[in-house]
Design an enzyme around this catalytic site. Structure first.
Site, PDB file in Angstrom:
ATOM      1  N   TYR A  89      35.736   3.921  12.571  1.00 14.82           N
ATOM      2  CA  TYR A  89      36.307   4.529  11.792  1.00 14.82           C
ATOM      3  C   TYR A  89      37.893   4.290  11.586  1.00 14.82           C
ATOM      4  O   TYR A  89      37.785   3.635  10.630  1.00 14.82           O
ATOM      5  CB  TYR A  89      36.534   5.239  12.198  1.00 14.82           C
ATOM      6  CG  TYR A  89      37.018   7.693  11.449  1.00 14.82           C
ATOM      7  CD1 TYR A  89      37.143   7.363  10.229  1.00 14.82           C
ATOM      8  CD2 TYR A  89      38.377   7.367  12.480  1.00 14.82           C
ATOM      9  CE1 TYR A  89      37.864   8.305  10.102  1.00 14.82           C
ATOM     10  CE2 TYR A  89      39.683   8.196  11.392  1.00 14.82           C
ATOM     11  CZ  TYR A  89      39.270   8.833  10.505  1.00 14.82           C
ATOM     12  OH  TYR A  89      39.886   9.395  10.554  1.00 14.82           O
ATOM     13  N   SER A 119      44.522   7.946   8.237  1.00 13.38           N
ATOM     14  CA  SER A 119      44.244   8.564   9.745  1.00 13.38           C
ATOM     15  C   SER A 119      45.570   8.321  10.550  1.00 13.38           C
ATOM     16  O   SER A 119      46.447   6.860  10.778  1.00 13.38           O
ATOM     17  CB  SER A 119      43.420   8.588  10.292  1.00 13.38           C
ATOM     18  OG  SER A 119      43.167   8.759  11.467  1.00 13.38           O
TER      19      SER A 119
END
Length: 679
Positions: free
Chosen positions: A569, A556
């Site tokens: 996350y 990400s």
């Protein structure tokens, strides 16, 4: 376009015959009918031959699978036939006999269908018929079983001369309903389509009944101690451990996709004393050995031998097989022969475990295995009544390296970028994972869709084309046993694994003080630990194969960018990003590339965003959730929204043939976020 009644009847008959494996094997055999049509140019009636074209399958035959030829022009070729030494030249002449445009390419058997004086003809490869055709006394058996109702045709390579031979036999034996072709199959004819079909079935069923009623009880000899089938659980476990090794051996000359079966026909054959002798004789029917090679590689050890000893012996046998195949090629090749296409086995038999078969795609690999099961059935039938005696190696070579067969291979389309590659994608039943799986399948890969939801994984696999293209497996990536089970299913489905995409993930958008220990553990278990477990299991397979490979992490932008309210996350994504670097260094010596992709703002079609992440991020940024994709796009340099397909594109490129020298790279797919530039 209206299909003539005669052609429609032919299609219906062909499908009925092709639907039952006792009648013929996949893509094996051909059928024809003759009938009158009006010539669209002259308006005169002309007689046509409709015949199944080259490469088609009877069971799924359609109008476009038929070749239509003018019968008068086809019969006129007899007057210009230059003789058996030049009979291959006649195949090109079929094009000058064609009626209209379109349709299938006429096959080598077109001459048989045109020259034999019968309105309807079936040429099939049934196991029972080939058993008679491949028996050492096949001619005598044909006379005993059928009397003068079925004639015997000595072995001759398919072609124009064989058509002339059968035409003469039909003319000289008006009482005959068909013939047994030595080392090959059967042909039947009739005045109507129904009569032809009935006669084909009569020959097939009569042969099968005679074998059942008169055959020896144990045609493969006595049971071999230690060679019986392992339990289902034992043999599947051993097969999963052996599959990558065997696939690597079978891919020495060029990469292959694999197929495994533990069919009782295979296990029973390998459990008896005569299997080494029979396997060494090879297959007989041309359709068989074109797909299975002249003979299989057979492990000569009992089923309970330790795995490491089994692997060592397989490697020894593979070296011997290659030397033997090289000798076979050199013994029969001449100056005009095509180059040797590869010396690796297409079929590998492991007593107590099953059969591994190989091809340039899953369908070809599966069909090779199905054909060897046909070959075993043929051996059983021949040995039941007599002695199995296939055509000679010289004749097999003439078929395998036939100039016409080589021309057919050269006409095949260029392989796609990921052809022969097996990809496993986690979290692939939806969102980014599904887009990646779809793109890889479109590029020719076989795809294993691994997902927590088995039903959705199987549904997604079915959408991609079913088991010859994709399979769905259950995979909780946080559980080592589940990960290994998914990997085992992958190697049993396709022979091994070449490309793994760590995509499975989830996200909980919370600030530090609201993030619980359970939140932290859940996200790290799925993405950090899960990626580690999947990569570890994949690396074992890839190293065993010795074919290199690719591991891709869908990380990400947040792996390098400090965004608000997502401590768990972003931390786990940073973990994934560093795994890329670590594994790239460690696995490079095995030819395994490890790269990452850093998406951002993938809202549409994303499972993470649909699962609550989108609502939380929208709240964080003070916008409506349905405006989130637009919001992310406007904060990028390119002002473009990122979709799952864009991540799939990057995956295809980084694992494709143009990026063979790149490892340890992170590719941003974020439309340009300056704060996430890699430094």
């Amino acid at each position: 376009m209206t299909v003539p009644v005669t052609a429609a009847e032919l299609i219906a008959r062909s499908r009925r015959l092709g639907a039952d494996p006792k009648n013929t094997n996949y893509a094996g055999g051909n059928t024809s009918s003759k009938g009158m049509v009006s010539d669209p140019v002259t308006g005169e009636d002309v007689e046509l031959l409709w015949v199944k074209g080259s490469g088609g399958d009877l069971g799924t035959l359609g109008t476009n699978g038929l070749a239509a030829l003018r019968l008068d022009r086809l019969l006129a070729l007899v007057d210009v036939y230059p003789g058996v030494e030049r009979e291959d030249e006649m195949v090109a002449a079929f094009d000058y006999c064609r009626h209209g445009v379109g349709g299938a390419t006429p096959s080598i058997d077109t001459a048989m269908h045109g020259l034999v004086d019968a309105p309807h003809i079936d040429h099939l490869h049934p196991d029972s018929g080939i058993a008679i055709a491949a028996a050492v006394d096949g001619e005598a058996l044909t006379r005993t079983i059928f009397g003068d109702r079925v004639a015997w045709v000595p072995w001759r390579r398919p072609g124009f001369q064989l058509g002339l031979d059968i035409a003469a036999i039909k003319r000289d034996n008006p009482q005959a309903i068909g013939c047994i072709l030595g080392g090959h199959g059967i042909t039947a004819w009739g005045d109507t389509s129904d009569e032809c079909e009935a006669r084909s079935l009569e020959i097939i069923d009569t042969a099968a009944t005679y074998i059942a009623d008169h055959g020896r009880a144990e045609p493969f000899g006595a049971a071999l101690p230690g060679y019986g089938a392992l339990t289902e659980q034992q043999r599947r476990a051993k097969a999963a451990a052996l599959a990558p090794v065997i696939r690597g051996l079978a891919s020495t000359d060029s990469p292959m996709v694999g197929h495994f079966t533990d069919d009782e026909v295979v296990l029973g054959f390998l459990a008896h004393a005569e299997h080494p002798r029979l396997a060494a004789l090879g297959t007989s029917c041309p359709d068989h050995f074109l797909r299975t090679k002249v003979k299989p590689m057979v492990l000569d050890l009992p089923a309970d031998v330790p795995l490491e000893d089994t692997i060592a012996r397989l490697k020894e046998l593979h070296a011997a097989y290659r030397a033997d195949y090289q000798a076979y090629y050199e013994a029969h090749a001449n100056a005009d022969s095509p180059a040797m296409r590869g010396a690796d086995p297409a079929v590998v038999l492991v007593p107590g475990v099953g059969m591994f078969s190989f091809g340039r795609n899953k369908q070809t690999a599966r069909v090779a295995g199905e054909f060897y099961i046909n070959a075993i059935n043929v051996m059983r039938g021949a040995e039941s009544l007599s002695t199995y005696s296939p055509i000679s190696d010289a004749e097999k070579f003439n078929i395998e390296y036939w100039a016409l067969e080589e021309a057919k291979l050269q006409r095949m389309p260029r392989p796609k970028s990921h052809a022969t590659r097996v990809a496993l994608v986690t979290g692939a039943a939806s969102g980014i994972g599904k887009a990646i799986a779809t793109r890889l399948a479109a590029e020719g890969a076989c795809v294993v869709i691994a997902d927590l939801d088995l039903a959705k994984a199987q549904e997604a696999a079915a959408e991609l084309g079913g088991p010859d293209v994709a399979v769905g497996v259950a995979a909780n990536v946080a559980e080592p046993v589940a990960v290994q089970a998914a990997m085992d299913q992958a190697v049993l489905a396709f022979g091994g694994v070449d490309l793994v995409v760590n995509n499975a993930g989830l996200s909980l958008s919370k600030p530090l003080l609201e993030t619980t220990e359970q939140d932290w553990d859940l996200q790290h278990d799925v993405m950090a630990k899960g990626s580690f477990l999947v990569s570890q299991a994949a690396a074992r397979v890839m190293i065993a194969q010795g074919m290199g490979g690719d591991i891709v992490y869908i990380a990400s932008k947040n792996s390098v960018f400090a965004g608000p309210n997502n401590i768990a996350y972003s931390a786990t994504k940073a973990d994934q990003a560093h795994q890329v670097r670590l594994l790239a260094v460690e696995l490079g010596e095995h030819g395994i590339k490890v790269n990452g992709i850093n998406p951002d703002g993938v809202v549409k079609g994303s499972g993470i965003f649909a699962g609550g992440w989108g609502a939380n991020r929208a709240k964080t940024y003070g916008i409506e959730e349905d405006k989130l994709g637009e919001f992310y796009a406007q904060r990028t340099i390119l002002k473009r929204e990122v979709l799952p397909e864009h991540v799939a594109n990057a995956t295809a490129v980084i694992t494709g043939p143009d990026m063979t020298h790149t490892t340890g790279l992170h590719v941003p797919v974020d439309a340009g976020v300056a704060a996430a530039f890699l430094r």
